[in-house]
Design a protein around this motif. Sequence first.
Motif, PDB file in Angstrom:
ATOM      1  N   ALA A 146       4.943  14.328  -0.386  1.00  0.00           N
ATOM      2  CA  ALA A 146       5.277  13.427   0.708  1.00  0.00           C
ATOM      3  C   ALA A 146       4.370  12.201   0.708  1.00  0.00           C
ATOM      4  N   LEU A 147       4.934  11.083   1.153  1.00  0.00           N
ATOM      5  CA  LEU A 147       4.210   9.821   1.269  1.00  0.00           C
ATOM      6  C   LEU A 147       4.428   9.274   2.661  1.00  0.00           C
ATOM      7  N   ASP A 148       3.334   8.958   3.351  1.00  0.00           N
ATOM      8  CA  ASP A 148       3.380   8.383   4.695  1.00  0.00           C
ATOM      9  C   ASP A 148       2.828   6.968   4.613  1.00  0.00           C
ATOM     10  N   LEU A 149       3.730   5.979   4.695  1.00  0.00           N
ATOM     11  CA  LEU A 149       3.341   4.576   4.630  1.00  0.00           C
ATOM     12  C   LEU A 149       3.078   4.061   6.039  1.00  0.00           C
ATOM     13  N   PHE A 150       2.025   3.282   6.212  1.00  0.00           N
ATOM     14  CA  PHE A 150       1.600   2.804   7.535  1.00  0.00           C
ATOM     15  C   PHE A 150       1.279   4.025   8.393  1.00  0.00           C
ATOM     16  N   ALA A 151       0.380   4.857   7.923  1.00  0.00           N
ATOM     17  CA  ALA A 151       0.141   6.188   8.502  1.00  0.00           C
ATOM     18  C   ALA A 151      -0.349   6.174   9.945  1.00  0.00           C
ATOM     19  N   GLY A 152      -0.969   5.102  10.399  1.00  0.00           N
ATOM     20  CA  GLY A 152      -1.392   5.025  11.804  1.00  0.00           C
ATOM     21  C   GLY A 152      -2.357   6.129  12.178  1.00  0.00           C
TER      22      GLY A 152
ATOM     23  N   ILE B  58      -1.127   6.196   3.508  1.00  0.00           N
ATOM     24  CA  ILE B  58      -1.626   4.844   3.270  1.00  0.00           C
ATOM     25  C   ILE B  58      -1.815   4.183   4.623  1.00  0.00           C
ATOM     26  N   GLU B  59      -3.034   3.730   4.885  1.00  0.00           N
ATOM     27  CA  GLU B  59      -3.346   3.048   6.144  1.00  0.00           C
ATOM     28  C   GLU B  59      -4.386   1.978   5.875  1.00  0.00           C
ATOM     29  N   LYS B  60      -4.134   0.796   6.379  1.00  0.00           N
ATOM     30  CA  LYS B  60      -5.008  -0.358   6.135  1.00  0.00           C
ATOM     31  C   LYS B  60      -6.180  -0.442   7.133  1.00  0.00           C
ATOM     32  N   ALA B  61      -5.913  -0.131   8.392  1.00  0.00           N
ATOM     33  CA  ALA B  61      -6.926  -0.309   9.442  1.00  0.00           C
ATOM     34  C   ALA B  61      -8.036   0.735   9.325  1.00  0.00           C
ATOM     35  N   ALA B  62      -9.255   0.271   9.405  1.00  0.00           N
ATOM     36  CA  ALA B  62     -10.426   1.142   9.233  1.00  0.00           C
ATOM     37  C   ALA B  62     -10.480   2.265  10.266  1.00  0.00           C
ATOM     38  N   THR B  63     -10.220   1.949  11.527  1.00  0.00           N
ATOM     39  CA  THR B  63     -10.306   2.955  12.587  1.00  0.00           C
ATOM     40  C   THR B  63      -9.297   4.080  12.355  1.00  0.00           C
TER      41      THR B  63
ATOM     42  N   LEU C 101       2.269  -2.960   1.237  1.00  0.00           N
ATOM     43  CA  LEU C 101       3.076  -3.824   0.377  1.00  0.00           C
ATOM     44  C   LEU C 101       2.433  -3.987  -1.000  1.00  0.00           C
ATOM     45  N   LYS C 102       1.117  -4.086  -1.042  1.00  0.00           N
ATOM     46  CA  LYS C 102       0.430  -4.153  -2.339  1.00  0.00           C
ATOM     47  C   LYS C 102       0.590  -2.835  -3.094  1.00  0.00           C
ATOM     48  N   PHE C 103       0.485  -1.722  -2.379  1.00  0.00           N
ATOM     49  CA  PHE C 103       0.689  -0.408  -2.989  1.00  0.00           C
ATOM     50  C   PHE C 103       2.080  -0.334  -3.610  1.00  0.00           C
ATOM     51  N   LEU C 104       3.095  -0.780  -2.869  1.00  0.00           N
ATOM     52  CA  LEU C 104       4.465  -0.741  -3.374  1.00  0.00           C
ATOM     53  C   LEU C 104       4.658  -1.691  -4.552  1.00  0.00           C
ATOM     54  N   ASP C 105       3.985  -2.843  -4.519  1.00  0.00           N
ATOM     55  CA  ASP C 105       4.089  -3.804  -5.619  1.00  0.00           C
ATOM     56  C   ASP C 105       3.510  -3.239  -6.916  1.00  0.00           C
TER      57      ASP C 105
ATOM     58  N   LYS D 122      11.429  -2.749  -0.909  1.00  0.00           N
ATOM     59  CA  LYS D 122      10.379  -2.437  -1.892  1.00  0.00           C
ATOM     60  C   LYS D 122      10.307  -0.944  -2.180  1.00  0.00           C
ATOM     61  N   VAL D 123      10.430  -0.121  -1.154  1.00  0.00           N
ATOM     62  CA  VAL D 123      10.409   1.328  -1.371  1.00  0.00           C
ATOM     63  C   VAL D 123      11.561   1.722  -2.291  1.00  0.00           C
ATOM     64  N   LEU D 124      12.756   1.227  -1.986  1.00  0.00           N
ATOM     65  CA  LEU D 124      13.941   1.624  -2.755  1.00  0.00           C
ATOM     66  C   LEU D 124      13.928   1.055  -4.175  1.00  0.00           C
ATOM     67  N   GLU D 125      13.331  -0.109  -4.370  1.00  0.00           N
ATOM     68  CA  GLU D 125      13.290  -0.724  -5.696  1.00  0.00           C
ATOM     69  C   GLU D 125      12.120  -0.230  -6.551  1.00  0.00           C
ATOM     70  N   SER D 126      11.113   0.356  -5.927  1.00  0.00           N
ATOM     71  CA  SER D 126       9.886   0.727  -6.642  1.00  0.00           C
ATOM     72  C   SER D 126      10.050   1.923  -7.581  1.00  0.00           C
ATOM     73  N   GLY D 127      11.036   2.752  -7.324  1.00  0.00           N
ATOM     74  CA  GLY D 127      11.198   3.952  -8.131  1.00  0.00           C
ATOM     75  C   GLY D 127      10.313   5.107  -7.699  1.00  0.00           C
ATOM     76  N   ILE D 128       9.624   4.987  -6.561  1.00  0.00           N
ATOM     77  CA  ILE D 128       8.740   6.062  -6.116  1.00  0.00           C
ATOM     78  C   ILE D 128       9.467   7.171  -5.366  1.00  0.00           C
ATOM     79  N   LEU D 129      10.713   6.910  -4.961  1.00  0.00           N
ATOM     80  CA  LEU D 129      11.502   7.952  -4.300  1.00  0.00           C
ATOM     81  C   LEU D 129      12.163   8.788  -5.388  1.00  0.00           C
TER      82      LEU D 129
END
Length: 183
Positions: A47-53, A72-77, A102-106, A135-142
């Motif tokens: 499983a992959l959780d993008l923008f995990a919050g 994947i989560e960008k915010a430090a907190t 988005l960088k991860f997907l790129d 990007k998710v659908l085009e990346s081939g990660i699914l």
Amino acid sequence: MRIIRGKYGRRRFDVPKNITARPTTDFARENIFNVLENLVDFEGLRALDLFAGTGAVSFEFLSRGCSTVTSIEKAATQHEFIRKVSKILEADNHRIIRGDVLKFLDTAKRGTSQYDVIFADPPYDMENFDEVPVKVLESGILAPGGVFVMEHNSSRDYSALPGYFDHRAYGSVNFSLFRGEKG
């Protein structure tokens, strides 16, 4: 934050007050996971959780038996909170990446790492919001036959994208569901 079901079900964790995420409501999360349970058997899935919050979705995946979960989560907190809860749960199969989705997907290479179930919950006011499902659908990660869930508000419609098969709404929370193309 509450983990709804599975081996960590009913566990609660206090989310830091300074968190900037807009977590998926318990009601919406419980309902979309009920839908997913009818589509996939979580046991052993990647499983992959993008923008995990807060990591609530990641912890549901872990609790329900996924073999690996990547958050994947960008915010430090938020990243630190996810790391802390994962450590408390002793979730050795949880990979937490602090970075830009988005960088991860790129940089994701087709076929390098594939996931059986992907969940994306970008901030609703994100400038490039509509790029995420593309990007998710085009990346081939699914993985072929895998399920991708995109959370969004009611003003967005992704039914024209490849693999789209369902839309669910729970209050103001909307989900578009996609299937990975089978090879």
